[in-house]
Motif scaffolding. Sequence first.
Motif, PDB file in Angstrom:
ATOM      1  N   ARG A 194       7.993   2.779  21.214  1.00  0.00           N
ATOM      2  CA  ARG A 194       9.591   2.815  21.153  1.00  0.00           C
ATOM      3  C   ARG A 194       9.861   1.757  20.281  1.00  0.00           C
ATOM      4  O   ARG A 194      11.041   1.651  19.759  1.00  0.00           O
ATOM      5  N   CYS A 266      14.665  -1.401  18.611  1.00  0.00           N
ATOM      6  CA  CYS A 266      13.951  -0.160  19.065  1.00  0.00           C
ATOM      7  C   CYS A 266      13.886   0.568  17.782  1.00  0.00           C
ATOM      8  O   CYS A 266      14.721   0.523  16.828  1.00  0.00           O
ATOM      9  N   LYS A 268      15.025   3.850  17.399  1.00  0.00           N
ATOM     10  CA  LYS A 268      15.918   4.401  17.139  1.00  0.00           C
ATOM     11  C   LYS A 268      16.940   3.876  16.332  1.00  0.00           C
ATOM     12  O   LYS A 268      17.553   4.172  15.255  1.00  0.00           O
ATOM     13  N   ASN A 382      14.743   3.697  28.147  1.00  0.00           N
ATOM     14  CA  ASN A 382      14.996   4.766  27.286  1.00  0.00           C
ATOM     15  C   ASN A 382      16.492   4.819  27.082  1.00  0.00           C
ATOM     16  O   ASN A 382      16.826   5.223  25.719  1.00  0.00           O
ATOM     17  N   PRO A 385      17.037   0.335  25.161  1.00  0.00           N
ATOM     18  CA  PRO A 385      15.564  -0.067  25.113  1.00  0.00           C
ATOM     19  C   PRO A 385      15.289  -1.322  24.987  1.00  0.00           C
ATOM     20  O   PRO A 385      14.194  -1.901  25.516  1.00  0.00           O
ATOM     21  N   ILE A 663      14.869   8.121  24.479  1.00  0.00           N
ATOM     22  CA  ILE A 663      15.319   7.437  23.419  1.00  0.00           C
ATOM     23  C   ILE A 663      15.290   8.177  22.196  1.00  0.00           C
ATOM     24  O   ILE A 663      16.281   8.146  21.267  1.00  0.00           O
TER      25      ILE A 663
END
Length: 756
Positions: A194, A266, A268, A382, A385, A663
Amino acid sequence: MPEREPVTFQLDGRTVHAPAGTMLVDAAAMHGVEIPIFCYEPRLGAPIGACRMCLVEVEGMRGLQTACSTPVAPDMVVRTQSEPVKQAQDGVLELFLGNHPLDCPVCDKGGECPLQDRTFRFGPGTTRFAEPKRHHPKPLDLSSLIALDRERCIACFRCVRFSQDVAQDRNLVFEERGGRTYIATASGEEYDGRFTGNVIDLCPVGALTSNPYRFVARPWDVKNAPSVCAHCSVGCNTELTAREGRILRVTGRPQPNPAVEEGWLCDKGRFAYPATFGPDRITTPLIREGGEEREVDLEEAVAYAGVLLSRGAAPGFLLGATATVEEGFLALELAARLPNGTAGRLGVPSDGLDVLRALPAAELGDIDGADLVAIVGGDPANAQPVVELRVRKAARRGARILVIGPRSTPLDGLGGRVRTEPGRLVTCIETLTDAVLGAASPVVLWDEADLANEPQAAVRLAELLAGRAGARQIELGGDASTAGLRALGIPAGLMLGQAVAQRIGTFVAVHVDPTDGPGGAEWAAALARVGPIIAIASHRSRLTDRAAVVLPALTPYEQEGVLVSMTGRAQRLRAGAPGPGGAAAGWEILVALSHRTGKPLPYRTPRQVFAAAAEAHAAFAGMSYDTIGDLGQPVARPAAPAEAPPPPAAAGDGLLVVPCPAIFGDATARRSDALAAVRTPPRAWLAQDDAERLGLNGDGLVRLASPHGEITLPAAVDPRLRPGGVFVALGADGAPGAESLLPPDRGPVRASVARA
């Protein structure tokens, strides 16, 4: 953390001071002396002295010492610029460059490279090596996100230490020995996790670079802007890199925020930016009238929207997941100026949780000093994060970790685990009581949605924390906008009831499509009963496909404003790029609408809007863009209510639906090409007992049906789960997701489960 006593020592002939225990490299930096480093990075843990670049002379100590691992001592005499030190620096850099390809003109690190900078400043002007350099295939893909150029690596161990000790995915390793050492994954598969993109920022030489950014731009033709990530409620501080009006890269800021993300992002937050200009980006205003659809310029679209607002009665403004404080304040102001206007937000109607919010709060940085970290409900790994990295850091330091809740989470193995029955968090409070009362500095993190569904657990938890001096709490909040809009007094859950009762004329949606989330079917039916819809949006949705007016909005990457993190820290968004020419900031569109309705709001900049919000709302009293600055400023805490609301009843029959965030499973991850290889497919997990009782063996598809919707998902059995719930991943690719099972307020609901 307690302050350390100062130590007096000599640094290059000067008498200086530094706190006891400070490493020489940091103590020198405090006094303007740079000691070159490559492997040293305090966020990775104790220094290892691997690169030998920071060698200095310490009088009375044999040989040269590594400044990164030598603490200051009273009366120590240190020389950082003597001839032996200079010779050592020349030698280390000469070895590093012996096989380095010197491909700076095509290296993505070129112009931002510590090896470049330190070679020019501290290195030799010539080399004694005449042998051919070693070459490797380039690049190798560590993953779809990270490229490896092996010949650039100097074996500083930063990336491996991050993987092993910080993220603790234990995926990255060094293979071979000596001059043949190279980075690899322990499994031989792709580097998976992640937080993998952090190794790009950590790498000091360009051995690890971003695949999405590779060969895209150079440091001298881009612009960087500090901002805040809006993909969850943590509020990580970021730096946005843009060229020719487009965001090309997101990184951690050069100066991390110790109260929030500590410099980590993270994946994302780092790689979702391509979604900004995905194929569903709205760049042109649209008007639908008399069954016809036409593209217009923004001025005409705003004028038409103003006519709709002026004609209709009881306009309703609904604010979504990325609405700023400025946009929320303007929606309130405009609603108040129009006949019977109202404003609301999406999210959990969690006013009963103010009993917890009013208690002493902690920042994420305070987890570093806690001896107990308890997580009640939720799945921060998630949903929020970077919280995971803070908790793992506390565990490495020796803090006790207690994870409480019904879900399986990546934090389960860190310490104590109390797995509750679905919907029965209240049963864990006794376990938590003993832990909190036995700790010197406990920090309890609690999930907004889970506790809102169990107000009796919230009350018990509040009583426990209030009775323990020194205990602090952190809310694991919902979206980026939740805390800021709540601080403005904008309620959740109001607008749907108003729409169902046909008390809304013109409906204005700001950064939101309520039909694409919990209670989507109810929202779709309710919006069929309102007047014309005005959508202020950056991307297409079912709502924009039916709206009377579509006003293209800038994304959080492209506008200024203030977001309030889940810990109550107000932080500034800054525009990294101007956005498409046909779009405008949401705050600007709302001001323009006020003029077109004949109720002009007297603001011309977001700074002015925020100043007015701070004057009107106690939570922001005394705040301004200047006081918020680069690191943010806490908002005022709410007062505790007299009593909590009664517990909501779970509608429907069957198993309790337990939403599980993913996530890489939401719409943002699906829009980003960079995240295509790591997108998470939706799934339904069952406890072993429930699966056997229902005749399911954990493979194939299951059909889930609640009073709010029906979906079909792949099934899995998780023996760690307790029976009584079906655990569903939120988000789906091109199909109704688990959100469609939930009520609009994300309250408790049951679903029947059967093999599809």
